[in-house]
Scaffold this active site. Structure first.
Site: not given
Length: 710
Positions: A274, A318, A436, A495-496
């Site tokens: 994440e 996500t 996150h 993911d990003h």
């Protein structure tokens, strides 16, 4: 001059003069003008203070100045059609509506570098349960200043500091005022279209729409765009898929003989890191490695590590990464494809493909099943099992959760009870969440120093990343103990981005730079991508690629034929791979040139270049622009038109029936229990029913506290 100085020095005199002017004739007209000016002032100020629109040149600056005015006139002119106090309240209400829209976009843009869409607003039920804490971390007290004029205007009306216009204006005047706003809007659009042709038909970047047309106009454009997406399924036909497949066939690359099928039949662990960015690999704070376990894994001789790999997510963040990873389809230009289309669309997904080749497929996520509509989308993807929050007894304990689900150490430890029951070979996706936004970790779990950029959003990022790294290390130790490590392929991907480009001063400090350029921001979009397996020939691979390429690359390693598949990515291991990376907003990167935020750079040197001065760039830019438009457009058509329902060309794959899947805990546990007898290939079955959970060692302080209480 003396009179002017007197007005400036005396607020009371200043207000009396304004009031006298407003009261002379048609007071509601002056009140209308005041509201328009206030809306314009707020939007124009926020364009420069909170949004990175990249306006360049006199024309774009003029449009930035002009574009808040037309819709402000159109909306607030509605008040002119009424008389008395109602007209004043309507003017204030329409000012308020535009202010709320501005305020919401300020907050959203601060973290996601994009504007709110109807799709994102519509997905609130599937994503909103965890957003409160994030919003609290984003908001600044100064943001509320956009409402200060509303409070003042209300006070002026309530305390009768304004003369209420009982007569109002003639309907003719009101109509002409509205028409004037409409004409201004068309003037704005005409100038914008001259400066950027195909603005509404070829642009995938919302920043362009706001920069040229305005924030309110963007809302209308986005609503139309969302409606068209909804209607596209009704209009879709088999010939649309044929057109797409013809394009996809031209992108098919030959497999790499050295890698193809070398890991055939092994288990696959897909580990979703994440918000994890590439710069964290080998990064140190106060001389300490942030991610020592991942660093070791990254440099392992059996790990293929790609150091020029980019996230390509859009508004779905996500969920977009999952869409690319599982399907080699881009997320949408607006909203989340998983939320809007995951329930009913037909997909040719990785879990379904592997499931039809004898794999058991399972997804693990320590949050509610409905987040990003996973409970429905995973059925469409073909997952046999989805172990969500309801499967974890510890998930209901408050201090075992943070932000968007269970803390990673606890989540991965508790997932072992289901991993050991999966019949082999299996495909298991583990979605971590602790790293996150807003990167907030309780003190008992912090054993790593924060960075000292002075940006509260940024400085905790290395601490949650370090926690994620420790969690990963504990999982690997367990898998080695129970005999799964050597018989598995591990795919790790970020993911990003974790830190958005709106934190440039902090990013500069993290990277040791005095100033950040758009080239630096482009490189800041890099995320890790690693494929590891015992015996795999590894090394640092400098090939340029993106998340859209993960699925075809993994299929190569697993020896799964991909002929006839509708994938928009390419096998990064193929000798014919060229390294074309397309971002969701239409920007792109190649090994030679980079386009990011409307600027061009030499990819290797970082030097800014222009089309007029570089003939090769002009040629590459034209080719890549056309390619980006085509690949994004075709991918959108596949999703919004549900085109894969028309695919009858593949004999090795059949569309799944969503009714065959049930993710309720009782059903999942019953299926696992039955599988131990019907297919006794799991670690638990091989261990004659004796659990391996005692082999999982974690230093999670929460679990230690619970053990000491027993």
């Amino acid at each position: 001059m003396k009179r002017l100085l007197k007005l400036i020095s005396s607020p009371k005199t200043w207000w009396r003069q304004i009031k006298r002017t407003m009261d002379t004739s048609a007071p509601i007209v002056w009140f209308f003008i005041l509201n328009v000016m206030l809306v314009w002032l707020k939007m124009f100020a926020e364009y420069h203070m909170n949004f990175n629109l990249g306006a360049e040149g006199a024309t774009q600056q003029f449009l930035l100045f002009l574009n808040p005015i037309p819709t402000a006139i159109i909306f607030i002119s509605i008040a002119l059609y009424f008389r008395g106090a109602l007209s004043y309240w309507l003017a204030i209400i329409f000012n308020l509506i535009q202010s709320v829209w501005l305020f919401a976009n300020m907050l959203y843009y601060r973290e996601f570098s994009d504007f709110l869409s109807m799709g994102i607003l519509g997905s609130g039920s599937s994503t909103g349960n965890n957003l409160g804490k994030s919003i609290a971390a984003i908001i600044h007290w100064t943001d509320y200043l956009v409402f200060i004029d509303i409070i003042i205007l209300i006070a002026l009306v309530v305390f009768k500091q304004l003369t209420i216009d009982r007569k109002g204006v003639q309907k003719k005047f009101a109509i002409l005022t509205t028409l004037f706003g409409v004409i201004l809007m068309f003037v704005d659009y005409g100038i914008a279209s001259t400066n950027r042709s195909g603005l509404l038909t070829r642009s995938f970047d919302n920043n362009y729409i706001v920069k040229y047309l305005g924030l309110n106009e963007y809302a209308v454009f986005n609503a139309v765009q969302t409606y068209n997406q909804t209607e596209s399924r009704k209009r879709a036909k088999p010939t649309d898929l044929a057109k797409v497949k013809k394009f996809v066939a031209t992108q098919k690359l030959p497999d790499n003989i050295q890698y193809y099928g070398t890991q055939k039949g092994k288990n696959v662990f897909m580990i979703h890191l994440e918000s994890f960015q590439q710069f964290l690999i080998d990064y140190k704070v106060d001389g300490q490695e942030v991610t020592p376990n991942l660093n070791k894994f990254y440099h392992d001789q059996n790990t293929l590590s790609f150091d020029n790999f980019y996230n390509q997510v859009g508004q779905g963040k996500t969920s977009d990464a999952e869409m690319m990873q599982e399907n080699s389809l881009f997320g949408l230009a607006t909203g989340s494809a998983m939320v809007k289309y995951g329930t009913n669309n037909t997909f040719e997904s990785l879990p379904a493909i592997l499931g039809q080749r004898g794999y058991t497929t399972a997804a693990f996520h320590g949050d509610v099943a409905s987040f990003w509509n996973r409970d429905n989308t995973y059925k469409s993807f073909g997952y046999d099992y989805f172990f969500s929050k309801s499967y974890y007894s510890n998930a209901n304990k408050a201090n075992y959760n943070i932000g968007y689900g269970m803390k990673d150490k606890i989540f991965l430890r508790d997932s072992a009870q289901y991993i050991e029951q999966l019949p082999q070979p299996f495909y298991a996706k583990l979605i971590t969440v602790t790293n996150h936004y807003p990167y907030d970790l309780d003190k008992q779990n912090i054993d790593f120093p924060a960075t000292k950029t002075g940006d509260n959003t940024v400085d905790g990022y290395v601490q949650t990343a370090h926690y994620l790294d420790q969690s990963f290390g504990e999982l690997m130790t367990y898998l080695k103990k129970v005999g799964l490590y050597n018989n598995s392929v591990f795919v790790l991907y970020g993911d990003h981005y974790g830190i958005s480009e709106n934190h440039q001063p902090a990013i500069a400090q993290l990277l040791g730079k005095d100033k950040i350029t758009n080239y630096d921001l482009a490189n800041f979009q890099k995320v890790p991508f690693m494929i590891h397996a015992t015996g795999l020939k590894g090394g640092i691979n400098h090939t340029y690629g993106g998340e859209i390429d993960m699925m075809p690359t993994l299929l190569d390693v697993l020896g799964v034929p991909d002929d006839g598949m509708t994938m928009f990515g390419q096998d990064m291991l193929s000798s014919n791979y060229k390294g074309k990376v397309v971002f969701r907003d239409g920007d792109w990167i190649t090994p030679t040139y980079t386009k990011f935020n409307n600027q061009y750079f030499n990819t290797q040197t970082g030097e800014q270049v222009t089309e007029s001065a570089d003939k090769q760039l002009k040629k590459v830019a034209k080719t890549m622009s056309a390619y980006a438009t085509k690949v994004l457009g075709y991918s959108d058509e596949v999703i919004t038109g549900d085109l894969l329902r028309f695919d009858t060309s593949r004999s090795d794959f059949h569309a799944i029936n969503k009714k065959d899947y049930n993710y309720k805990k009782s059903a999942g546990l019953a299926a696992l229990k039955k599988a131990q007898k019907s297919n006794p290939s799991s670690i638990l079955a091989q261990n004659k029913g004796k659990s391996t959970l005692s082999d999982y060692v974690t230093d999670a302080p929460e679990l230690k506290s619970d053990d000491s209480d027993k």
